[in-house]
Design an enzyme around this catalytic site. Structure first.
Site, mmCIF file in Angstrom:
data_model
loop_
_atom_site.group_PDB
_atom_site.id
_atom_site.type_symbol
_atom_site.label_atom_id
_atom_site.label_comp_id
_atom_site.label_asym_id
_atom_site.label_seq_id
_atom_site.Cartn_x
_atom_site.Cartn_y
_atom_site.Cartn_z
ATOM 1 N N CYS A 89 -5.165 5.823 -3.877
ATOM 2 C CA CYS A 89 -4.478 4.529 -3.863
ATOM 3 C C CYS A 89 -3.106 4.737 -4.482
ATOM 4 O O CYS A 89 -2.996 5.016 -5.678
ATOM 5 C CB CYS A 89 -5.277 3.484 -4.641
ATOM 6 S SG CYS A 89 -4.449 1.878 -4.771
ATOM 7 N N CYS B 59 0.870 -1.178 0.000
ATOM 8 C CA CYS B 59 0.000 0.000 0.000
ATOM 9 C C CYS B 59 0.903 1.223 0.000
ATOM 10 O O CYS B 59 1.611 1.480 0.984
ATOM 11 C CB CYS B 59 -0.924 0.005 1.214
ATOM 12 S SG CYS B 59 -1.906 1.518 1.372
#
EC number: 5.1.1.7
Length: 289
Positions: A227, A76
């Protein structure tokens, strides 16, 4: 058991961060992760991040990521920026740059003087089997150096780029990211059986050769405000298709990221992501049973 935590966000992608480096934490179950991430009955987050001692040589820390559905994932990017801010703010390191162990290797995170964090996200992977994506029986279409794959989505054929940034991504170019039915097509793409590990679905609108608007429907989390790996995957796909030039400003609902990649010259070059990391608050919560 009382659990100390820090709530953080990177461009609106929000996290619960737990310190498993200076204190022993019990293994968290999927149900406990879901309870902590619950926005009504818990703290609320897209992902839960664990700071741990490294298990490989050359790393300063180990970085683990759990989606709000309780599943552990590979990477991430927005969380990585928050990770380095957390370890510096909590006195776990005085280094401006740290090397962090993740599932697919070791990444380098650097805190800049302006408070932004630069993350070496590693090189993208485009080979379908390594994403992983089952391309058997499909006739791909070349665009630039990329191969686009046809994917039936809610009765319409979408042409996608498949990219791994340590986690799988499907990227398509759309005319208007804001108007596109991301929350309709996103779940269908995420769970398409050609992606055996499911996939993050990116919807990119090209504004200019150095600017895009992006929405991402994340695997196990739904649409998030930003993201980081999705931004990298989208930019890599756009450059490979001959539509973008580095650096690229990526506008998300939660903020702006800057992605740089020398992939037009060398596809093995790492993508570099720059963006903010913010601490929201700290607290203590009873760990759910």
């Amino acid at each position: 058991m009382k659990l100390s935590f820090t709530k953080m966000h990177g461009a609106g992608n929000d996290f619960v961060v737990l310190d498993g480096y200076t204190r022993a934490l019990p293994p968290l179950t999927g149900a406990q992760v879901r309870a902590l991430a619950d926005r009504h009955f818990g703290i609320g987050a897209d992902q839960l991040l664990l700071v741990e001692k490294p298990t490989v040589d050359g790393a300063d820390f180990k970085y683990r990521i759990f989606n709000c559905d309780g599943g552990e994932v590979e990477h991430c990017g927005n969380g990585a920026r928050c990770f380095v801010k957390f370890v510096r703010d909590h006195g776990l390191t005085g280094k401006a740059s740290v090397r962090v162990e993740v599932k697919h290797g070791v990444i380098t995170l650097t805190m800049q003087d302006n408070g932004e964090v630069v993350v070496d996200m590693g090189a993208p992977v485009f080979e379908p089997a390594r994403v992983p994506f089952d391309a058997s029986g499909l006739d791909g279409r070349r665009e630039g150096a990329d191969t686009l794959w046809p994917l039936p989505v809610n009765g319409v054929t979408r042409w996608i780029s498949v990219v791994s940034m340590g986690n799988p991504h499907a990227v398509q170019i759309v005319d208007d990211a804001e108007a596109f039915a991301v929350r309709v097509d996103g779940p269908a793409i995420e769970c398409d059986p050609r992606f055996p590990q499911r996939v993050n679905a990116g919807f990119m609108q090209i504004v200019s050769r150095h600017e895009v608007n992006l929405r991402v429907y994340e695997r196990g989390a739904g649409e998030t405000l930003a993201c980081g790996t999705g931004a990298c995957a989208a930019v890599a796909a756009g450059i490979r298709r001959g539509r973008l030039d580095s650096p690229v400003t990526v506008h998300t609902h939660g903020g702006t990221l800057t992605i740089s990649w020398n992939g037009a010259c060398d596809e093995r070059a790492p993508l570099m992501m720059a963006g903010p990391a913010t601490t929201v608050f700290e607290g203590v919560i009873e760990l759910p049973a």
